[in-house]
Motif scaffolding. Sequence first.
Motif, mmCIF file in Angstrom:
data_model
loop_
_atom_site.group_PDB
_atom_site.id
_atom_site.type_symbol
_atom_site.label_atom_id
_atom_site.label_comp_id
_atom_site.label_asym_id
_atom_site.label_seq_id
_atom_site.Cartn_x
_atom_site.Cartn_y
_atom_site.Cartn_z
ATOM 1 N N PHE A 218 19.602 -6.885 -3.303
ATOM 2 C CA PHE A 218 18.096 -7.621 -3.236
ATOM 3 C C PHE A 218 17.249 -6.776 -2.227
ATOM 4 C CE2 PHE A 218 15.855 -10.910 -0.930
ATOM 5 C CZ PHE A 218 15.069 -11.654 -1.867
ATOM 6 N N GLY A 219 17.557 -6.032 -1.294
ATOM 7 C CA GLY A 219 16.509 -5.396 -0.345
ATOM 8 C C GLY A 219 15.628 -4.228 -1.301
ATOM 9 N N ALA A 220 16.362 -3.739 -2.389
ATOM 10 C CA ALA A 220 15.432 -2.910 -2.979
ATOM 11 C C ALA A 220 14.518 -3.647 -3.891
ATOM 12 C CB ALA A 220 16.538 -2.055 -3.860
ATOM 13 N N VAL A 221 14.877 -4.792 -4.300
ATOM 14 C CA VAL A 221 13.997 -5.507 -4.983
ATOM 15 C C VAL A 221 12.618 -5.950 -4.111
ATOM 16 C CG1 VAL A 221 13.413 -7.787 -6.335
ATOM 17 C CG2 VAL A 221 15.805 -6.719 -6.451
ATOM 18 N N VAL A 222 13.028 -6.476 -2.778
ATOM 19 C CA VAL A 222 11.965 -6.777 -1.647
ATOM 20 C C VAL A 222 10.831 -5.304 -1.702
ATOM 21 C CG1 VAL A 222 11.612 -7.344 0.557
ATOM 22 C CG2 VAL A 222 13.450 -8.370 -0.566
ATOM 23 N N ALA A 223 11.649 -4.359 -1.536
ATOM 24 C CA ALA A 223 10.647 -3.126 -1.288
ATOM 25 C C ALA A 223 9.759 -2.974 -2.577
ATOM 26 C CB ALA A 223 11.351 -1.743 -1.127
ATOM 27 N N ALA A 224 10.320 -3.132 -3.631
ATOM 28 C CA ALA A 224 9.732 -2.924 -5.162
ATOM 29 C C ALA A 224 8.445 -4.031 -5.143
ATOM 30 C CB ALA A 224 10.678 -3.081 -6.090
ATOM 31 N N ARG A 225 8.828 -5.275 -4.828
ATOM 32 C CA ARG A 225 7.869 -6.379 -4.888
ATOM 33 C C ARG A 225 6.669 -5.771 -4.069
ATOM 34 N NH1 ARG A 225 6.682 -11.547 -6.420
ATOM 35 N NH2 ARG A 225 4.573 -11.539 -5.891
ATOM 36 N N ALA A 226 7.060 -5.496 -2.736
ATOM 37 C CA ALA A 226 5.985 -5.205 -1.527
ATOM 38 C C ALA A 226 5.067 -4.105 -2.213
ATOM 39 C CB ALA A 226 6.604 -4.790 -0.271
ATOM 40 N N ARG A 227 5.738 -3.061 -3.083
ATOM 41 C CA ARG A 227 4.693 -2.016 -3.696
ATOM 42 C C ARG A 227 3.979 -2.680 -4.748
ATOM 43 N NH1 ARG A 227 9.576 1.335 -2.167
ATOM 44 N NH2 ARG A 227 8.758 2.738 -0.408
ATOM 45 N N GLN A 250 -3.867 -5.628 3.989
ATOM 46 C CA GLN A 250 -2.551 -6.241 3.498
ATOM 47 C C GLN A 250 -1.838 -5.341 2.573
ATOM 48 O OE1 GLN A 250 -3.114 -10.092 1.253
ATOM 49 N NE2 GLN A 250 -3.653 -11.159 3.358
ATOM 50 N N ALA A 251 -2.655 -4.381 1.789
ATOM 51 C CA ALA A 251 -1.885 -3.628 0.778
ATOM 52 C C ALA A 251 -1.079 -2.537 1.914
ATOM 53 C CB ALA A 251 -2.891 -2.882 -0.188
ATOM 54 N N GLU A 252 -1.917 -1.941 2.815
ATOM 55 C CA GLU A 252 -1.387 -0.996 3.710
ATOM 56 C C GLU A 252 -0.092 -1.514 4.374
ATOM 57 O OE1 GLU A 252 -4.473 -0.145 6.053
ATOM 58 O OE2 GLU A 252 -5.693 0.984 4.311
ATOM 59 N N GLN A 253 -0.332 -2.661 4.846
ATOM 60 C CA GLN A 253 1.073 -3.325 5.522
ATOM 61 C C GLN A 253 2.130 -3.696 4.547
ATOM 62 O OE1 GLN A 253 -0.029 -7.101 7.322
ATOM 63 N NE2 GLN A 253 2.151 -7.412 8.280
ATOM 64 N N LEU A 254 1.854 -4.026 3.216
ATOM 65 C CA LEU A 254 2.896 -4.173 2.229
ATOM 66 C C LEU A 254 3.591 -2.857 2.059
ATOM 67 C CD1 LEU A 254 1.175 -6.496 -0.046
ATOM 68 C CD2 LEU A 254 3.351 -7.064 0.962
ATOM 69 N N GLU A 255 2.834 -1.672 2.125
ATOM 70 C CA GLU A 255 3.357 -0.304 1.831
ATOM 71 C C GLU A 255 4.393 -0.060 3.129
ATOM 72 O OE1 GLU A 255 -0.119 1.421 -0.797
ATOM 73 O OE2 GLU A 255 -0.136 1.589 1.051
ATOM 74 N N ARG A 256 4.007 -0.162 4.191
ATOM 75 C CA ARG A 256 4.751 -0.001 5.394
ATOM 76 C C ARG A 256 5.945 -0.930 5.400
ATOM 77 N NH1 ARG A 256 -0.033 -0.532 8.086
ATOM 78 N NH2 ARG A 256 0.656 -2.384 9.204
ATOM 79 N N SER A 257 5.812 -2.260 4.727
ATOM 80 C CA SER A 257 6.950 -3.024 4.901
ATOM 81 C C SER A 257 8.042 -2.401 3.721
ATOM 82 C CB SER A 257 6.490 -4.588 4.327
ATOM 83 O OG SER A 257 5.514 -4.980 5.220
ATOM 84 N N ALA A 258 7.689 -2.022 2.767
ATOM 85 C CA ALA A 258 8.379 -1.554 1.678
ATOM 86 C C ALA A 258 9.502 -0.627 2.426
ATOM 87 C CB ALA A 258 8.067 -0.830 0.412
ATOM 88 N N VAL A 261 11.740 -1.796 5.047
ATOM 89 C CA VAL A 261 12.900 -2.506 4.290
ATOM 90 C C VAL A 261 13.990 -1.499 3.789
ATOM 91 C CG1 VAL A 261 13.478 -3.947 2.213
ATOM 92 C CG2 VAL A 261 11.767 -4.877 3.687
ATOM 93 N N GLU A 262 13.588 -0.651 3.334
ATOM 94 C CA GLU A 262 14.428 0.459 2.610
ATOM 95 C C GLU A 262 15.454 1.084 4.008
ATOM 96 O OE1 GLU A 262 12.147 1.831 -1.384
ATOM 97 O OE2 GLU A 262 11.499 2.826 0.636
ATOM 98 N N ALA A 263 14.619 1.064 5.080
ATOM 99 C CA ALA A 263 15.390 1.851 6.295
ATOM 100 C C ALA A 263 16.143 0.892 7.086
ATOM 101 C CB ALA A 263 14.216 2.246 7.121
ATOM 102 N N ARG A 264 16.421 -0.427 6.709
ATOM 103 C CA ARG A 264 17.272 -1.206 7.453
ATOM 104 C C ARG A 264 18.620 -0.851 7.316
ATOM 105 N NH1 ARG A 264 14.813 -6.484 8.562
ATOM 106 N NH2 ARG A 264 16.950 -7.488 8.139
ATOM 107 N N PRO A 265 19.433 -1.021 8.237
ATOM 108 C CA PRO A 265 20.734 -0.537 8.168
ATOM 109 C C PRO A 265 21.413 -1.532 7.255
ATOM 110 C CG PRO A 265 20.369 -1.951 10.398
ATOM 111 C CD PRO A 265 18.934 -1.767 9.602
ATOM 112 N N ALA A 266 22.461 -0.894 6.470
ATOM 113 C CA ALA A 266 23.536 -1.864 5.578
ATOM 114 C C ALA A 266 24.017 -3.133 5.955
ATOM 115 C CB ALA A 266 24.353 -0.898 5.138
ATOM 116 N N ALA A 267 24.175 -3.128 7.507
ATOM 117 C CA ALA A 267 24.900 -4.397 7.917
ATOM 118 C C ALA A 267 23.930 -5.686 7.980
ATOM 119 C CB ALA A 267 25.296 -3.925 9.345
ATOM 120 N N SER A 268 22.729 -5.147 7.954
ATOM 121 C CA SER A 268 21.669 -6.666 7.918
ATOM 122 C C SER A 268 21.463 -6.964 6.768
ATOM 123 C CB SER A 268 20.236 -5.669 8.266
ATOM 124 O OG SER A 268 19.554 -4.863 7.232
#
Length: 275
Positions: A218-227, A250-258, A261-268
């Motif tokens: 689901f994290g990968a979907v969140v990153a994709a949605r942000a982009r 907002q677009a720049e913030q969404l790109e940083r968000s993606a 999200v991809e860099a979040r540790p697996a445990a999260s």
Amino acid sequence: MVSAPGHGPSAEAADGVLLGGGRTTAGVVRIGDTVHRPVRPWTPAVHAVLRYLEEAGLAGAPRVLGFDDQGREVLTFLEGETVGELLPWPAWVHADATLLEVGTWLRRLHDLTAHFRPPADATWSSGRPWRPGLVIGHHDVAPYNAVWRDGELVGFVDWDTAGPSSRELDLAYAALLWVPLLAPGGGWPHASIPVGDRSRRLHLLLDAYGFDGDRKDFGAVVAARARINAAVIHRLAAGGEPRYVALRRQAEQLERSACEVEARPAASWRRPETG
């Protein structure tokens, strides 16, 4: 799938009260208990969805009343508090109870529209065609479109972006805007929420939705949605539309968000043990 407030009152119009935000939903007017909006190519498809939801008994969506003598669509007004132009956003935006209500409401929408069959000639804002297996997503379930009354979520306004979606893609935008999984930045006036608490809040939202998929996927979907949202803003801004040029932060913030999200540790992404 572009962000803009669309319900709070902002100014008097010649024939009613202009509803706030106006960055991507210009010309929306409240007259009494009705909302009058400019018609778009996808308005008939959205009306088909809203009529289906009315028949299915979904609370928290506007009802279609027809068209006025200026050719604008006419919808019912959802009475309640909205963030409008309030700064900072009210406390209910960041309450755990709100996350639970958003997740529950969105699951109800998706379960109902899993059985919806759109008209053969339906046109959608996203341009994405419908196919069996998709639901109808609101695509902009965010605080600026939420209506709140008496300590409870009433529902969501601004259905222009509604259209065919996977469940995860629509839920991903709710996670970005409600948890929030946004990177720091000035695109949205969110309160500062610690990273650790964001992980807890993410799982509150997913549990309320009843999400039973792989949460790391689901994290990968969140990153994709942000982009996806960032790309939409850049494309429309490049066309010279001033309302979308104003959303470039907002677009720049969404790109940083993606990236975050991809860099979040697996445990999260692992659902905490509930005991």
